[in-house]
Design a protein around this motif. Structure first.
Motif, short mmCIF file in Angstrom:
data_model
loop_
_atom_site.label_atom_id
_atom_site.label_comp_id
_atom_site.label_asym_id
_atom_site.label_seq_id
_atom_site.Cartn_x
_atom_site.Cartn_y
_atom_site.Cartn_z
N ASP A 4 0.69 -1.12 -0.21
CA ASP A 4 0.38 0.60 0.10
C ASP A 4 1.05 1.17 -0.10
N TRP A 5 0.44 2.01 -0.64
CA TRP A 5 1.37 3.81 -1.34
C TRP A 5 1.62 3.97 0.85
N ARG A 6 1.07 3.96 1.58
CA ARG A 6 1.40 4.86 2.81
C ARG A 6 2.27 4.41 3.54
N TRP A 7 2.85 3.28 2.78
CA TRP A 7 4.44 2.40 4.15
C TRP A 7 5.41 2.89 3.22
N LEU A 8 5.32 3.36 2.26
CA LEU A 8 6.53 4.07 0.95
C LEU A 8 7.37 2.24 1.10
N ILE A 9 8.70 2.49 0.32
CA ILE A 9 9.32 1.36 0.27
C ILE A 9 10.86 1.93 0.70
N ASP A 10 11.41 0.58 0.84
CA ASP A 10 12.83 0.93 1.72
C ASP A 10 13.03 1.94 2.80
N ARG A 11 11.99 1.53 3.75
CA ARG A 11 11.70 2.32 4.86
C ARG A 11 11.73 1.55 6.13
N GLU A 12 11.77 2.09 7.40
CA GLU A 12 11.53 1.22 8.60
C GLU A 12 10.43 2.08 9.42
N ASP A 13 10.52 3.17 8.86
CA ASP A 13 9.55 3.69 9.75
C ASP A 13 8.19 4.20 8.28
N SER A 14 7.62 4.82 9.13
CA SER A 14 6.76 5.70 8.63
C SER A 14 6.00 7.19 8.89
N PRO A 15 6.06 8.25 7.90
CA PRO A 15 5.73 9.67 8.36
C PRO A 15 4.69 10.27 8.82
N TRP A 16 3.48 9.27 8.45
CA TRP A 16 2.45 9.49 9.10
C TRP A 16 2.09 8.77 10.78
N TYR A 17 3.28 7.93 11.02
CA TYR A 17 2.63 7.12 12.31
C TYR A 17 4.26 7.56 13.04
N PRO A 18 5.27 7.76 13.91
CA PRO A 18 5.76 8.37 14.12
C PRO A 18 6.62 6.61 14.35
N THR A 19 5.98 6.63 15.81
CA THR A 19 6.11 5.69 16.93
C THR A 19 6.28 4.27 15.71
N MET A 20 5.83 4.41 15.04
CA MET A 20 5.86 2.76 14.22
C MET A 20 7.09 2.15 13.63
N ARG A 21 7.71 0.48 14.19
CA ARG A 21 8.12 0.44 13.51
C ARG A 21 7.98 -0.61 12.12
N LEU A 22 8.21 -0.87 10.67
CA LEU A 22 7.61 -1.24 9.63
C LEU A 22 8.92 -2.68 9.86
N PHE A 23 8.02 -4.04 9.53
CA PHE A 23 8.97 -5.34 9.39
C PHE A 23 9.01 -5.60 7.72
N ARG A 24 9.87 -5.49 6.46
CA ARG A 24 9.17 -6.34 5.39
C ARG A 24 10.16 -7.02 4.70
#
Length: 265
Positions: A4-24
């Protein structure tokens, strides 16, 4: 595969949810790697929080500010144990939850120890965005700029310090160092004199003042500075060494030999 576009690519964080950590997934369908990353991260989180509870058992965060402070304290603990990467991560998590000048300052110190100058500089710039009248942040930023040889920008920071706190001896000392590097000896001399105006027993200021006076070919005035160092710290090897050098230059070899001997005691 595109998420989904909101998760962007090649990064572990989200500009919309600053405390979130993404695992890919490293590759489509590789959920085992994702779960292994989650398990590893949870273990690290537990280690951080247990470190704080061990050092401060009364801490039990009930608000974002308190949770951020918990991570801040964990970072301090890991720094004392020379676990700089973990300390850095603690400070970064604290800042994502509830940013403060104090945490940016600690994160900057952590980056300084790791010689990560650009990241250190960014910390102090962020601190100034939060608190534009922070004397310490201007000083820290100036010190980074000085190490990066951005001397005019460093001077600007130290002058901002003095506008905010006219008796800031550290700012005068740092200005003196920059002006000495630029061979502006008279201006450097005035800065070190200002340090001594506000801190009459500052040994380093006497040492720096003597250094400038020697560069101005005023050896006996420099000797007086080193004698002041000895008055404040009678066993100062640095003072005896510099006095020995001056006596040697003046062909007073017995006096030079005596100073060098005392420096070795």
């Amino acid at each position: 595969f595109a998420a989904d576009w909101r998760w962007l690519i090649d990064r572990e964080d989200s500009p919309w949810y600053p405390t979130m950590r993404l695992f890919r997934q490293p590759r489509p369908g590789d959920w085992d790697s994702v779960l292994a990353q989650v398990v590893q991260e949870l273990a690290r989180q537990r280690e951080m929080l247990e470190a704080v509870r061990w050092s401060s058992p009364d801490i039990f965060p009930t608000s974002p500010a308190e949770l951020a402070q918990t991570y801040h304290e964990a970072g301090n603990l890991f720094r004392t144990q020379a676990q700089l990467e973990t300390a850095t991560e603690c400070y970064q998590r604290a800042l994502r939850i509830y940013p403060t000048v104090e945490t940016y300052d600690k994160l900057g110190e952590s980056f300084c120890t790791q010689n990560r100058l650009e990241e250190e500089k960014e910390c102090y710039q962020q601190a100034l965005r939060l608190q534009p009248d922070s004397v310490a942040a201007y000083g820290n930023l100036g010190n980074v700029l000085q190490r990066q040889n951005q001397l005019e920008a460093a001077i600007d920071c130290y002058q901002h310090q003095l506008q905010l706190q006219p008796d800031c001896a550290a700012a005068y000392g740092n200005l003196g160092n920059v002006y000495y590097t630029q061979n502006q000896l008279e201006t450097a001399l005035e800065c070190y004199q200002q340090v001594l105006r506000w801190q009459p027993e500052n040994i380093l200021a006497y040492q720096n003042l003597g250094k400038v006076l020697r560069a101005q070919n005023k050896p006996y005035a420099a000797l007086a500075c080193y004698q002041q160092m000895l008055r404040l710290q009678p066993e100062s090897a640095a003072a005896y060494n510099m006095m020995g050098s001056i006596f040697k230059e003046q062909k007073q070899l017995d006096a030079a030999f005596s100073c060098y001997q005392k420096a070795l005691l």
